[in-house]
Design a protein around this motif. Structure first.
Motif, PDB file in Angstrom:
ATOM      1  N   ASN A 145       2.566   1.766  -3.435  1.00 40.34           N
ATOM      2  CA  ASN A 145       1.592   2.213  -4.435  1.00 40.34           C
ATOM      3  C   ASN A 145       1.198   3.669  -4.219  1.00 40.34           C
ATOM      4  O   ASN A 145       1.023   4.423  -5.185  1.00 40.34           O
ATOM      5  CB  ASN A 145       0.365   1.304  -4.442  1.00 40.34           C
ATOM      6  N   GLU A 146       1.067   4.085  -2.966  1.00 41.58           N
ATOM      7  CA  GLU A 146       0.758   5.489  -2.679  1.00 41.58           C
ATOM      8  C   GLU A 146       1.909   6.396  -3.101  1.00 41.58           C
ATOM      9  O   GLU A 146       1.681   7.498  -3.620  1.00 41.58           O
ATOM     10  CB  GLU A 146       0.443   5.679  -1.197  1.00 41.58           C
ATOM     11  N   LEU A 147       3.151   5.947  -2.893  1.00 41.97           N
ATOM     12  CA  LEU A 147       4.314   6.724  -3.327  1.00 41.97           C
ATOM     13  C   LEU A 147       4.354   6.866  -4.846  1.00 41.97           C
ATOM     14  O   LEU A 147       4.686   7.937  -5.376  1.00 41.97           O
ATOM     15  CB  LEU A 147       5.602   6.095  -2.818  1.00 41.97           C
ATOM     16  N   GLU A 171       1.749   6.830  -6.850  1.00 39.88           N
ATOM     17  CA  GLU A 171       0.676   7.758  -7.211  1.00 39.88           C
ATOM     18  C   GLU A 171       1.101   9.203  -6.954  1.00 39.88           C
ATOM     19  O   GLU A 171       0.848  10.090  -7.764  1.00 39.88           O
ATOM     20  CB  GLU A 171      -0.604   7.442  -6.425  1.00 39.88           C
ATOM     21  N   ALA A 172       1.758   9.437  -5.819  1.00 41.18           N
ATOM     22  CA  ALA A 172       2.215  10.791  -5.481  1.00 41.18           C
ATOM     23  C   ALA A 172       3.235  11.284  -6.501  1.00 41.18           C
ATOM     24  O   ALA A 172       3.230  12.459  -6.890  1.00 41.18           O
ATOM     25  CB  ALA A 172       2.802  10.809  -4.073  1.00 41.18           C
ATOM     26  N   GLU A 175       0.824  -1.204   0.000  1.00 47.66           N
ATOM     27  CA  GLU A 175       0.000   0.000   0.000  1.00 47.66           C
ATOM     28  C   GLU A 175       0.864   1.262   0.000  1.00 47.66           C
ATOM     29  O   GLU A 175       0.610   2.209  -0.749  1.00 47.66           O
ATOM     30  CB  GLU A 175      -0.912  -0.008   1.231  1.00 47.66           C
ATOM     31  N   THR A 176       1.907   1.274   0.816  1.00 50.11           N
ATOM     32  CA  THR A 176       2.788   2.437   0.896  1.00 50.11           C
ATOM     33  C   THR A 176       3.498   2.684  -0.427  1.00 50.11           C
ATOM     34  O   THR A 176       3.557   3.829  -0.909  1.00 50.11           O
ATOM     35  CB  THR A 176       3.828   2.244   2.022  1.00 50.11           C
ATOM     36  N   GLU A 226       1.386  12.291  -9.627  1.00 54.27           N
ATOM     37  CA  GLU A 226       0.729  13.588  -9.420  1.00 54.27           C
ATOM     38  C   GLU A 226       1.728  14.736  -9.536  1.00 54.27           C
ATOM     39  O   GLU A 226       1.433  15.771 -10.117  1.00 54.27           O
ATOM     40  CB  GLU A 226       0.047  13.641  -8.054  1.00 54.27           C
TER      41      GLU A 226
END
Length: 145
Positions: free
Chosen positions: A30-32, A34-35, A27-28, A38
């Motif tokens: 994948n969030e990185l 995505e960031a 999860e971490t 962005e």
């Protein structure tokens, strides 16, 4: 007065903890990713603004072996700009600490078959003999320098 006896199955608890940690790592990461997407596009998902650099075009899945086990990454695809993540090297399939452990086993004269068994027990997936051989070549080249 009767005493309640609680019995714990250590293997089940260890398995659940390992899954929890692996899920958290996945999860971490994948969030990185995505960031990072962005930041490159200068816009959040579905956001329209004047500063926008590129557009999202979905994502592709990629497997990465970590010390917590195999994780599935959702790497964003972008149109108009290239997405090269700083989080994971291109084409890398294993975390560097996993490779270091494999090289350490080679240097300790652990057999290829035993390395396969150890990697499956530790990370949930076997490492092929050809992969072990390639890593051994790298270690051999570095030890000659």
């Amino acid at each position: 007065m009767s005493e309640k006896i609680v019995q714990l199955n250590e293997e089940v608890i260890k398995g659940q903890l390992k899954d929890l940690v692996r899920g958290s790592v996945e999860e971490t990461l994948n969030e990185l990713l995505e960031a990072e997407a962005e930041k490159l596009t200068q816009a959040a998902r579905y956001e329209r603004n004047e500063k926008r650099q590129g557009y999202r075009s979905g994502h592709y899945r990629r497997s990465l072996t970590t010390t917590s086990g195999d994780v599935t990454l959702k790497v964003p695809k972008l149109k108009g700009i290239s997405f090269e993540t700083a989080i994971i090297e291109r084409y890398r399939r294993r975390e560097s600490s996993v490779e270091e452990a494999l090289i350490g086993m080679y240097l300790a004269s652990v057999s290829v078959r035993r390395v396969e068994d150890i990697t499956e027990a530790l990370w949930g997936s076997k490492v092929s003999p050809s992969t072990i051989s390639e890593l051994n070549k790298k270690a051999y080249v570095h030890s000659e320098d």
